[in-house]
Motif scaffolding. Structure first.
Motif, PDB file in Angstrom:
ATOM      1  N   VAL A   1       0.820  -1.212   0.000  1.00  0.00           N
ATOM      2  CA  VAL A   1       0.000   0.000   0.000  1.00  0.00           C
ATOM      3  C   VAL A   1       0.853   1.261   0.000  1.00  0.00           C
ATOM      4  CG1 VAL A   1      -1.677   1.330   1.335  1.00  0.00           C
ATOM      5  CG2 VAL A   1      -2.037  -1.118   0.976  1.00  0.00           C
ATOM      6  N   PRO A   2       1.838   1.395   0.911  1.00  0.00           N
ATOM      7  CA  PRO A   2       2.655   2.615   0.862  1.00  0.00           C
ATOM      8  C   PRO A   2       3.468   2.734  -0.421  1.00  0.00           C
ATOM      9  CG  PRO A   2       3.485   1.087   2.527  1.00  0.00           C
ATOM     10  CD  PRO A   2       2.158   0.574   2.098  1.00  0.00           C
ATOM     11  N   ALA A   3       3.924   1.621  -0.975  1.00  0.00           N
ATOM     12  CA  ALA A   3       4.657   1.689  -2.244  1.00  0.00           C
ATOM     13  C   ALA A   3       3.764   2.234  -3.348  1.00  0.00           C
ATOM     14  CB  ALA A   3       5.191   0.313  -2.622  1.00  0.00           C
ATOM     15  N   ARG A   4       2.527   1.791  -3.362  1.00  0.00           N
ATOM     16  CA  ARG A   4       1.577   2.270  -4.373  1.00  0.00           C
ATOM     17  C   ARG A   4       1.307   3.762  -4.203  1.00  0.00           C
ATOM     18  NH1 ARG A   4      -2.720  -0.901  -3.255  1.00  0.00           N
ATOM     19  NH2 ARG A   4      -3.780   0.724  -2.056  1.00  0.00           N
ATOM     20  N   LEU A   5       1.126   4.196  -2.972  1.00  0.00           N
ATOM     21  CA  LEU A   5       0.883   5.612  -2.717  1.00  0.00           C
ATOM     22  C   LEU A   5       2.039   6.481  -3.222  1.00  0.00           C
ATOM     23  CD1 LEU A   5      -0.649   5.842   0.869  1.00  0.00           C
ATOM     24  CD2 LEU A   5      -1.636   6.763  -1.228  1.00  0.00           C
ATOM     25  N   LEU A   6       3.237   5.992  -3.066  1.00  0.00           N
ATOM     26  CA  LEU A   6       4.422   6.753  -3.466  1.00  0.00           C
ATOM     27  C   LEU A   6       4.692   6.679  -4.964  1.00  0.00           C
ATOM     28  CD1 LEU A   6       6.839   5.798  -0.545  1.00  0.00           C
ATOM     29  CD2 LEU A   6       5.603   7.957  -0.841  1.00  0.00           C
ATOM     30  N   GLY A   7       3.891   5.886  -5.679  1.00  0.00           N
ATOM     31  CA  GLY A   7       4.129   5.720  -7.101  1.00  0.00           C
ATOM     32  C   GLY A   7       5.322   4.838  -7.406  1.00  0.00           C
ATOM     33  N   LEU A   8       5.671   3.949  -6.466  1.00  0.00           N
ATOM     34  CA  LEU A   8       6.862   3.113  -6.604  1.00  0.00           C
ATOM     35  C   LEU A   8       6.531   1.630  -6.703  1.00  0.00           C
ATOM     36  CD1 LEU A   8       9.149   4.861  -3.938  1.00  0.00           C
ATOM     37  CD2 LEU A   8       9.189   5.173  -6.421  1.00  0.00           C
ATOM     38  N   ALA A   9       5.269   1.303  -6.962  1.00  0.00           N
ATOM     39  CA  ALA A   9       4.841  -0.089  -6.940  1.00  0.00           C
ATOM     40  C   ALA A   9       5.468  -0.929  -8.037  1.00  0.00           C
ATOM     41  CB  ALA A   9       3.312  -0.171  -7.036  1.00  0.00           C
ATOM     42  N   ASP A  10       6.031  -0.279  -9.056  1.00  0.00           N
ATOM     43  CA  ASP A  10       6.691  -1.051 -10.104  1.00  0.00           C
ATOM     44  C   ASP A  10       8.080  -1.513  -9.698  1.00  0.00           C
ATOM     45  OD1 ASP A  10       7.715   1.521 -10.066  1.00  0.00           O
ATOM     46  OD2 ASP A  10       8.004   1.634 -12.239  1.00  0.00           O
ATOM     47  N   SER A  11       8.599  -0.993  -8.571  1.00  0.00           N
ATOM     48  CA  SER A  11       9.962  -1.359  -8.181  1.00  0.00           C
ATOM     49  C   SER A  11      10.086  -1.902  -6.764  1.00  0.00           C
ATOM     50  CB  SER A  11      10.901  -0.155  -8.337  1.00  0.00           C
ATOM     51  OG  SER A  11      10.463   0.935  -7.550  1.00  0.00           O
ATOM     52  N   ILE A  12       9.144  -1.599  -5.882  1.00  0.00           N
ATOM     53  CA  ILE A  12       9.211  -2.079  -4.502  1.00  0.00           C
ATOM     54  C   ILE A  12       7.808  -2.487  -4.042  1.00  0.00           C
ATOM     55  CG2 ILE A  12      11.186  -0.612  -3.922  1.00  0.00           C
ATOM     56  CD1 ILE A  12       9.184   1.215  -2.388  1.00  0.00           C
ATOM     57  N   GLY A  13       7.731  -3.043  -2.834  1.00  0.00           N
ATOM     58  CA  GLY A  13       6.439  -3.290  -2.206  1.00  0.00           C
ATOM     59  C   GLY A  13       5.935  -4.709  -2.306  1.00  0.00           C
ATOM     60  N   SER A  14       6.578  -5.558  -3.110  1.00  0.00           N
ATOM     61  CA  SER A  14       6.170  -6.955  -3.213  1.00  0.00           C
ATOM     62  C   SER A  14       7.326  -7.774  -3.745  1.00  0.00           C
ATOM     63  CB  SER A  14       4.947  -7.114  -4.130  1.00  0.00           C
ATOM     64  OG  SER A  14       5.215  -6.606  -5.425  1.00  0.00           O
ATOM     65  N   LEU A  15       7.274  -9.079  -3.511  1.00  0.00           N
ATOM     66  CA  LEU A  15       8.310  -9.982  -3.996  1.00  0.00           C
ATOM     67  C   LEU A  15       7.918 -10.455  -5.389  1.00  0.00           C
ATOM     68  CD1 LEU A  15       9.052 -12.167  -0.813  1.00  0.00           C
ATOM     69  CD2 LEU A  15      10.162 -10.046  -1.559  1.00  0.00           C
ATOM     70  N   GLU A  16       8.489  -9.809  -6.402  1.00  0.00           N
ATOM     71  CA  GLU A  16       8.212 -10.161  -7.783  1.00  0.00           C
ATOM     72  C   GLU A  16       9.465  -9.962  -8.612  1.00  0.00           C
ATOM     73  OE1 GLU A  16       4.122  -8.906  -9.323  1.00  0.00           O
ATOM     74  OE2 GLU A  16       4.449  -7.458  -7.697  1.00  0.00           O
ATOM     75  N   ALA A  17       9.617 -10.789  -9.634  1.00  0.00           N
ATOM     76  CA  ALA A  17      10.778 -10.683 -10.509  1.00  0.00           C
ATOM     77  C   ALA A  17      10.842  -9.301 -11.142  1.00  0.00           C
ATOM     78  CB  ALA A  17      10.713 -11.754 -11.587  1.00  0.00           C
ATOM     79  N   GLY A  18      12.034  -8.733 -11.155  1.00  0.00           N
ATOM     80  CA  GLY A  18      12.248  -7.416 -11.723  1.00  0.00           C
ATOM     81  C   GLY A  18      12.191  -6.294 -10.716  1.00  0.00           C
ATOM     82  N   LYS A  19      11.685  -6.581  -9.522  1.00  0.00           N
ATOM     83  CA  LYS A  19      11.633  -5.542  -8.497  1.00  0.00           C
ATOM     84  C   LYS A  19      12.919  -5.535  -7.666  1.00  0.00           C
ATOM     85  CE  LYS A  19       6.656  -5.003  -8.135  1.00  0.00           C
ATOM     86  NZ  LYS A  19       5.498  -4.781  -7.233  1.00  0.00           N
ATOM     87  N   SER A  20      13.098  -4.454  -6.939  1.00  0.00           N
ATOM     88  CA  SER A  20      14.293  -4.290  -6.127  1.00  0.00           C
ATOM     89  C   SER A  20      14.418  -5.415  -5.105  1.00  0.00           C
ATOM     90  CB  SER A  20      14.257  -2.939  -5.413  1.00  0.00           C
ATOM     91  OG  SER A  20      15.423  -2.740  -4.640  1.00  0.00           O
ATOM     92  N   ALA A  21      15.629  -5.895  -4.910  1.00  0.00           N
ATOM     93  CA  ALA A  21      15.882  -6.949  -3.927  1.00  0.00           C
ATOM     94  C   ALA A  21      15.945  -6.342  -2.536  1.00  0.00           C
ATOM     95  CB  ALA A  21      17.167  -7.691  -4.262  1.00  0.00           C
ATOM     96  N   ASP A  22      14.791  -5.876  -2.071  1.00  0.00           N
ATOM     97  CA  ASP A  22      14.609  -5.349  -0.712  1.00  0.00           C
ATOM     98  C   ASP A  22      13.840  -6.402   0.065  1.00  0.00           C
ATOM     99  OD1 ASP A  22      15.747  -3.047  -1.713  1.00  0.00           O
ATOM    100  OD2 ASP A  22      13.902  -1.881  -1.709  1.00  0.00           O
TER     101      ASP A  22
END
Length: 399
Positions: free
Chosen positions: A345-366
Motif C-alpha cells: 500500500v505505501p509503495a503504491r501511494l508513493l508511485g513506486l509499486a513497479d519497483s518495490i512493495g512486493s516480492l516479484e521478478a524485476g523488483k528491487s531486492a529489498d
C-alpha cells in the motif's frame, strides 16, 4: 549505525535464497526459492542448488515502506543536519525499513525549507524516498506535539513554498482542511502530484468529505489528533474510513491505538487501504531519556514518548518490524494482509509499486527475513546487499 555500514555485503551474482516461506502477491509459498541478480529479484522457484543460502525456518517478506517517520537512533529528520538524518535512516533500515519518507515537524517556514533542502540531497543520494511535511498547517486544537505559536493557516502560497523547497521530492503534506486556504491547498497539491493528507484536524464530517472531493487521499495517523466518532457527529474518522479513495495511516505500537480500534479500521477499510507507519521520533532504537522533536523537548519513559511540557504523546519509538509482528500475532492479520499494509500500500501511494512493495521478478531486492515462529527480525537486505544478518545462514551443501 555502524552495523548498517559494516555488514552490508552483496550476494554473488545469481545467488539464491532457498527453503524459506515466501510471502508473494498470490499467496504464501512454503519451502520457496528466490534468486537475486545484482540489485533485483530475478526468478522464483526451482530446486535447491549447492551454494544457495539455506533459509529453512524463516519467512521472507518485502522490505518495509514507512510513509511517516520523524527520526530514530537519536537522530531527527527535523534537525536539518544530514548526519542525523542518516543515523535515523540507518536505524530504521536495520529494523527492516528499506524505503523511508522523512517527516518534518512544525517550525518556522524558512527553517522547514532549509530542512527540506538537506533531506532532498539524501533523496538524490538514494537514502530516502521523499519528504513529508507534517505541520505547520494544522489545527491549534489538535496540534499534539507541534508548537502552537508556529502554526500557520494553509495558504497555498506558503504550502507551495515548502513543496518547492523539496526540489521535486515532496511526497506528502499533512494539513487541516477546515482552516482558511485548506481546500485550495488540497487542490493545488493534487495538481502537483503531491499527496494531500488530512490530519491534526478539527474538521467535521462534511468538511472532510469536501477535502476528499478536492483531492485528499490519506488520513494522517487516523484516530489520533482528530475528533472522535460520535453517533450524531461522525467527524473526520468516519468520512476517511468509508471512502475507498482514502488510505488511512495507523500506528500499531499498543500506545496510540487500542488493538480493537485497529481491528475496527481493518474491518472497515481492509488491508488494501491501510498503511502501517511508525510516526517514530529520535528515540526509536534507543532507550528512555530526553530527546528533541523539532523545537520541542520529549521525555521517553518505558518506551512512551511525551512532551516535557503538557505531556502530549509525541510520536512513537516504534519500528516497523515490531508493527509487523504485532499485526500478525496480536491482531490476527494474515501474512499477506500485513505485507499489504507495510509494503504494498505505501509503495503504491508513493508511485513506486513497479519497483518495490512486493516480492516479484524485476523488483528491487529489498527483503526482510523473519523467524517463522516468533516473527522476530533476523536479517535485512536492501538493493541486493545484506544490511544485517547474513552470517545467520549457511550455504546448501556446506553444512
Amino acid at each position: 549505525m555502524t552495523a548498517a555500514r559494516n555488514q552490508s555485503a552483496a550476494l554473488p551474482r545469481g545467488a539464491a535464497l532457498a527453503g524459506a516461506r515466501l510471502v508473494l502477491p498470490g499467496g504464501v509459498v512454503e519451502d520457496g526459492r528466490l534468486t537475486v541478480e545484482g540489485t533485483t529479484l530475478s526468478a522464483f522457484g526451482g530446486d535447491r542448488q549447492p551454494g544457495d543460502l539455506d533459509l529453512t525456518g524463516h519467512t521472507v517478506v518485502p522490505g518495509f515502506v514507512d510513509l511517516h517517520v520523524h527520526g530514530g537512533g537519536g537522530g531527527s529528520y527535523a534537525s536539518g543536519i544530514a548526519e542525523e538524518a542518516l543515523t535515523a535512516a540507518r536505524t530504521h533500515l536495520a529494523h527492516g525499513t528499506t524505503t523511508t519518507v522523512a517527516s518534518t515537524v512544525t517550525g518556522e517556514i524558512d527553517e522547514v525549507c532549509r530542512q527540506a533542502a538537506v533531506l532532498s540531497e539524501l533523496v538524490e543520494d538514494g537514502v530516502l524516498a521523499g519528504v513529508h511535511f507534517e505541520g505547520p498547517f494544522i489545527s491549534h486544537n489538535r496540534c499534539g506535539a507541534h508548537r502552537p505559536d508556529l502554526l500557520r493557516d494553509p495558504d497555498p502560497a506558503l504550502v507551495r513554498k515548502l513543496v518547492d523547497a523539496a526540489r521535486g521530492h515532496a511526497k506528502m503534506v499533512t494539513l487541516a482542511p477546515e482552516l482558511p486556504g485548506g481546500l485550495d491547498s488540497v487542490r493545488m497539491l493534487a495538481d502537483l502530484g503531491v499527496i494531500a493528507a488530512v490530519g491534526h484536524t478539527d474538521s467535521d464530517y462534511a468538511k472532510t468529505l469536501e477535502a476528499i472531493e478536492a483531492g485528499a487521499t490519506v488520513a494522517t495517523h487516523l484516530f489520533n489528533a482528530m475528533p472522535g466518532i460520535q453517533h450524531r457527529a461522525p467527524g473526520p474518522i468516519v468520512a476517511l474510513l468509508e471512502d475507498e479513495r482514502v488510505t488511512v495511516e495507523l500506528i500499531n505500537d499498543g500506545i496510540h491505538l487500542h488493538p480493537s480500534v485497529l481491528d475496527l479500521a481493518y474491518g472497515t477499510a481492509g488491508a488494501s487501504r491501510v498503511a502501517l507507519i511508525t510516526d517514530a521520533m529520535g528515540a526509536a532504537g534507543m532507550g528512555d531519556g530526553l530527546y528533541p522533536l523539532g523545537p520541542l523537548q520529549v521525555r521517553v519513559e518505558d518506551g512512551v514518548a511525551r512532551l516535557v511540557e503538557g505531556g502530549s504523546i509525541a510520536g512513537s519509538t516504534l519500528t516497523l518490524d515490531v508493527a509487523f509482528r504485532r499485526s500478525v500475532t496480536l491482531n490476527g492479520l494474515s501474512l499477506n494482509q500485513a505485507v499489504e499494509s507495510l509494503c504494498t500500500v505505501p509503495a503504491r501511494l508513493l508511485g513506486l509499486a513497479d519497483s518495490i512493495g512486493s516480492l516479484e521478478a524485476g523488483k528491487s531486492a529489498d527483503l526482510v527475513v523473519l523467524d517463522s515462529e516468533s516473527y522476530e527480525l533476523v536479517a535485512v537486505m536492501r538493493r541486493g546487499a545484506w544490511v544485517s544478518g547474513a552470517d545467520r545462514f549457511t550455504a546448501v551443501g556446506t553444512g
